[in-house]
Motif scaffolding. Structure first.
Motif, PDB file in Angstrom:
ATOM      1  N   SER A 146       0.844  -1.193   0.000  1.00 22.37           N
ATOM      2  CA  SER A 146       0.000   0.000   0.000  1.00 22.37           C
ATOM      3  C   SER A 146       0.882   1.246   0.000  1.00 22.37           C
ATOM      4  N   LEU A 147       0.518   2.216  -0.842  1.00 19.38           N
ATOM      5  CA  LEU A 147       1.278   3.452  -0.969  1.00 19.38           C
ATOM      6  C   LEU A 147       0.376   4.644  -0.695  1.00 19.38           C
ATOM      7  N   SER A 148       0.986   5.743  -0.258  1.00 21.40           N
ATOM      8  CA  SER A 148       0.240   6.997  -0.124  1.00 21.40           C
ATOM      9  C   SER A 148       1.113   8.146  -0.605  1.00 21.40           C
ATOM     10  N   ASN A 149       0.473   9.090  -1.253  1.00 18.28           N
ATOM     11  CA  ASN A 149       1.154  10.263  -1.801  1.00 18.28           C
ATOM     12  C   ASN A 149       0.896  11.435  -0.858  1.00 18.28           C
ATOM     13  N   THR A 150       1.919  11.863  -0.127  1.00 14.58           N
ATOM     14  CA  THR A 150       1.710  12.922   0.859  1.00 14.58           C
ATOM     15  C   THR A 150       1.511  14.293   0.219  1.00 14.58           C
ATOM     16  N   ASP A 151       1.850  14.431  -1.061  1.00 10.26           N
ATOM     17  CA  ASP A 151       1.647  15.709  -1.743  1.00 10.26           C
ATOM     18  C   ASP A 151       0.220  15.873  -2.245  1.00 10.26           C
ATOM     19  N   THR A 152      -0.425  14.765  -2.636  1.00 13.90           N
ATOM     20  CA  THR A 152      -1.803  14.837  -3.118  1.00 13.90           C
ATOM     21  C   THR A 152      -2.805  14.420  -2.052  1.00 13.90           C
ATOM     22  N   GLY A 153      -2.315  13.695  -1.015  1.00 16.45           N
ATOM     23  CA  GLY A 153      -3.213  13.200   0.016  1.00 16.45           C
ATOM     24  C   GLY A 153      -3.957  11.942  -0.378  1.00 16.45           C
ATOM     25  N   LEU A 154      -3.625  11.369  -1.532  1.00 14.99           N
ATOM     26  CA  LEU A 154      -4.309  10.170  -2.019  1.00 14.99           C
ATOM     27  C   LEU A 154      -3.554   8.912  -1.591  1.00 14.99           C
ATOM     28  N   ASN A 155      -4.312   7.835  -1.397  1.00 18.03           N
ATOM     29  CA  ASN A 155      -3.712   6.564  -0.974  1.00 18.03           C
ATOM     30  C   ASN A 155      -3.316   5.728  -2.184  1.00 18.03           C
ATOM     31  N   ASN A 156      -2.356   6.234  -2.917  1.00 15.08           N
ATOM     32  CA  ASN A 156      -1.817   5.493  -4.052  1.00 15.08           C
ATOM     33  C   ASN A 156      -0.436   6.051  -4.398  1.00 15.08           C
ATOM     34  N   GLY A 157       0.206   5.413  -5.356  1.00 16.98           N
ATOM     35  CA  GLY A 157       1.517   5.863  -5.811  1.00 16.98           C
ATOM     36  C   GLY A 157       1.460   6.527  -7.162  1.00 16.98           C
ATOM     37  N   THR A 158       0.344   7.197  -7.448  1.00 11.08           N
ATOM     38  CA  THR A 158       0.140   7.845  -8.750  1.00 11.08           C
ATOM     39  C   THR A 158       0.647   9.278  -8.725  1.00 11.08           C
ATOM     40  N   VAL A 159       1.406   9.652  -9.776  1.00 16.34           N
ATOM     41  CA  VAL A 159       1.889  11.024  -9.911  1.00 16.34           C
ATOM     42  C   VAL A 159       1.550  11.513 -11.315  1.00 16.34           C
ATOM     43  N   SER A 160       0.879  12.660 -11.402  1.00  9.58           N
ATOM     44  CA  SER A 160       0.568  13.283 -12.697  1.00  9.58           C
ATOM     45  C   SER A 160       1.678  14.265 -13.051  1.00  9.58           C
ATOM     46  N   ILE A 161       2.373  14.000 -14.132  1.00  4.03           N
ATOM     47  CA  ILE A 161       3.530  14.793 -14.526  1.00  4.03           C
ATOM     48  C   ILE A 161       3.090  15.893 -15.495  1.00  4.03           C
ATOM     49  N   PRO A 162       3.255  17.167 -15.147  1.00  2.35           N
ATOM     50  CA  PRO A 162       2.906  18.248 -16.071  1.00  2.35           C
ATOM     51  C   PRO A 162       3.845  18.263 -17.277  1.00  2.35           C
ATOM     52  N   ALA A 163       3.422  18.895 -18.321  1.00  2.00           N
ATOM     53  CA  ALA A 163       4.258  19.023 -19.516  1.00  2.00           C
ATOM     54  C   ALA A 163       5.479  19.900 -19.228  1.00  2.00           C
ATOM     55  N   ASN A 164       6.492  19.724 -20.060  1.00  2.76           N
ATOM     56  CA  ASN A 164       7.697  20.569 -20.042  1.00  2.76           C
ATOM     57  C   ASN A 164       8.445  20.501 -18.702  1.00  2.76           C
ATOM     58  N   GLN A 165       8.748  19.290 -18.298  1.00  3.80           N
ATOM     59  CA  GLN A 165       9.514  19.077 -17.064  1.00  3.80           C
ATOM     60  C   GLN A 165      10.902  18.562 -17.432  1.00  3.80           C
ATOM     61  N   SER A 166      11.821  19.486 -17.650  1.00  6.34           N
ATOM     62  CA  SER A 166      13.183  19.083 -17.991  1.00  6.34           C
ATOM     63  C   SER A 166      13.962  18.632 -16.760  1.00  6.34           C
ATOM     64  N   SER A 167      13.573  19.141 -15.590  1.00  5.23           N
ATOM     65  CA  SER A 167      14.116  18.671 -14.316  1.00  5.23           C
ATOM     66  C   SER A 167      13.094  17.732 -13.686  1.00  5.23           C
ATOM     67  N   PRO A 168      13.541  16.766 -12.890  1.00  2.00           N
ATOM     68  CA  PRO A 168      12.596  15.800 -12.314  1.00  2.00           C
ATOM     69  C   PRO A 168      11.478  16.464 -11.516  1.00  2.00           C
ATOM     70  N   TYR A 169      10.259  16.071 -11.815  1.00  4.80           N
ATOM     71  CA  TYR A 169       9.082  16.492 -11.067  1.00  4.80           C
ATOM     72  C   TYR A 169       8.763  15.363 -10.083  1.00  4.80           C
ATOM     73  N   TYR A 170       8.973  15.618  -8.789  1.00  7.50           N
ATOM     74  CA  TYR A 170       8.830  14.576  -7.777  1.00  7.50           C
ATOM     75  C   TYR A 170       7.642  14.836  -6.863  1.00  7.50           C
ATOM     76  N   GLN A 171       7.102  13.735  -6.343  1.00 10.79           N
ATOM     77  CA  GLN A 171       6.198  13.790  -5.209  1.00 10.79           C
ATOM     78  C   GLN A 171       6.653  12.749  -4.191  1.00 10.79           C
ATOM     79  N   ASN A 172       6.290  12.974  -2.926  1.00 12.27           N
ATOM     80  CA  ASN A 172       6.750  12.109  -1.840  1.00 12.27           C
ATOM     81  C   ASN A 172       5.786  10.955  -1.631  1.00 12.27           C
ATOM     82  N   ILE A 173       6.322   9.735  -1.690  1.00  8.89           N
ATOM     83  CA  ILE A 173       5.512   8.530  -1.536  1.00  8.89           C
ATOM     84  C   ILE A 173       5.905   7.812  -0.246  1.00  8.89           C
ATOM     85  N   VAL A 174       4.892   7.412   0.513  1.00  5.67           N
ATOM     86  CA  VAL A 174       5.101   6.632   1.731  1.00  5.67           C
ATOM     87  C   VAL A 174       4.649   5.195   1.462  1.00  5.67           C
TER      88      VAL A 174
END
Length: 248
Positions: A146-174
């Motif tokens: 089981s995973l949770s995303n502390t940036d979105t508050g959702l209980n999953n490991g899903t990250v929506s990556i915006p366009a034009n991300q030349s540097s890593p776009y990260y979110q914190n997963i527990v």
């Protein structure tokens, strides 16, 4: 030795069957693209950790470690597949292992966190993290953690990556390691996998960084401890019976 003294001795032995050490932290920071771990903490010597390994199905261009952005990477799109089943059956994944370093010790896992995200070009995409452990088994048919995303508050490991991300776009997963199955382990391995809806694996690249696991070493009592405990209990029982017989 009277009844009270026997009870106190037995209580002391039963109440302290093991020694708990200070928490140790196993980290994979991927500095300069290195897959090597660092283990820190007062009792770091009680933990042995192996390198972060990449499995590539024979194609080293799809998965590996970046010395320029200091992370582990796995190309998206056709490389990963777009379903959970495709991720679990995929030949592209990471694995890492750590264990108790000293005889007579085990580890209790306390926490597991990481940064997960991606880089992309002009088209954004959604990516999903999947983690399994040697406790439950690997591949299809075995449980995922089981995973949770502390940036979105959702209980999953899903990250929506915006366009034009030349540097890593990260979110914190527990990662949930609160189950008792993650206590008293001598060794454990984790596999890290991904599925996403990307379509261009040349620019849509999944990234992993700052993997941190906190574990507490614990000693396992020697068999002689329980033998001594049983012997003391027998002696106490004989003493009480004799004392009772004398009174009668």
């Amino acid at each position: 030795m009277n009844k009270t003294q026997i009870a106190l001795v037995l209580g002391a032995l039963i109440g302290t069957p093991s020694i708990v050490f200070s928490q140790a932290t196993i980290s994979y920071p991927f500095i300069s693209g290195s897959p090597a771990p660092t283990v820190t903490g007062v009792d770091a010597s009680s933990v042995s950790a192996a390198n972060f390994l990449s499995f590539n199905g024979g194609d080293t261009s799809q998965i590996g470690f970046s010395s320029s952005s200091n992370n582990a990477f796995l190309r998206g799109g056709t490389t990963t597949g777009d379903t959970l089943e495709s991720a679990l059956d995929n030949s592209y994944y990471f694995q890492f292992t750590f264990s108790a370093a000293n005889a007579g010790e085990v580890l209790d896992l306390d926490s597991f966190t990481l940064n997960f995200g991606a880089t992309t070009g002009t088209v954004g995409f959604t990516t999903n993290l999947v983690i399994q452990s040697s406790v439950g088994g690997f591949g299809s048919g075995n449980p995922v953690l089981s995973l949770s995303n502390t940036d979105t508050g959702l209980n999953n490991g899903t990250v929506s990556i915006p366009a034009n991300q030349s540097s890593p776009y990260y979110q914190n997963i527990v990662v949930d390691v609160s189950d008792s199955a993650f206590d008293s382990i001598s060794s454990i391995a984790f596999q890290v996998r991904v599925y996403d809806n990307g379509t261009n694996n040349s620019v849509q690249i999944n990234r992993f960084d700052n993997i941190n696991i906190e574990a507490t070493p614990v000693t396992v009592p020697e068999p002689a401890y329980y033998t001594s405990l049983l012997g003391l209990a027998v002696i106490g029982l004989v003493f009480l019976r004799r004392k009772k017989a004398c009174r009668s």
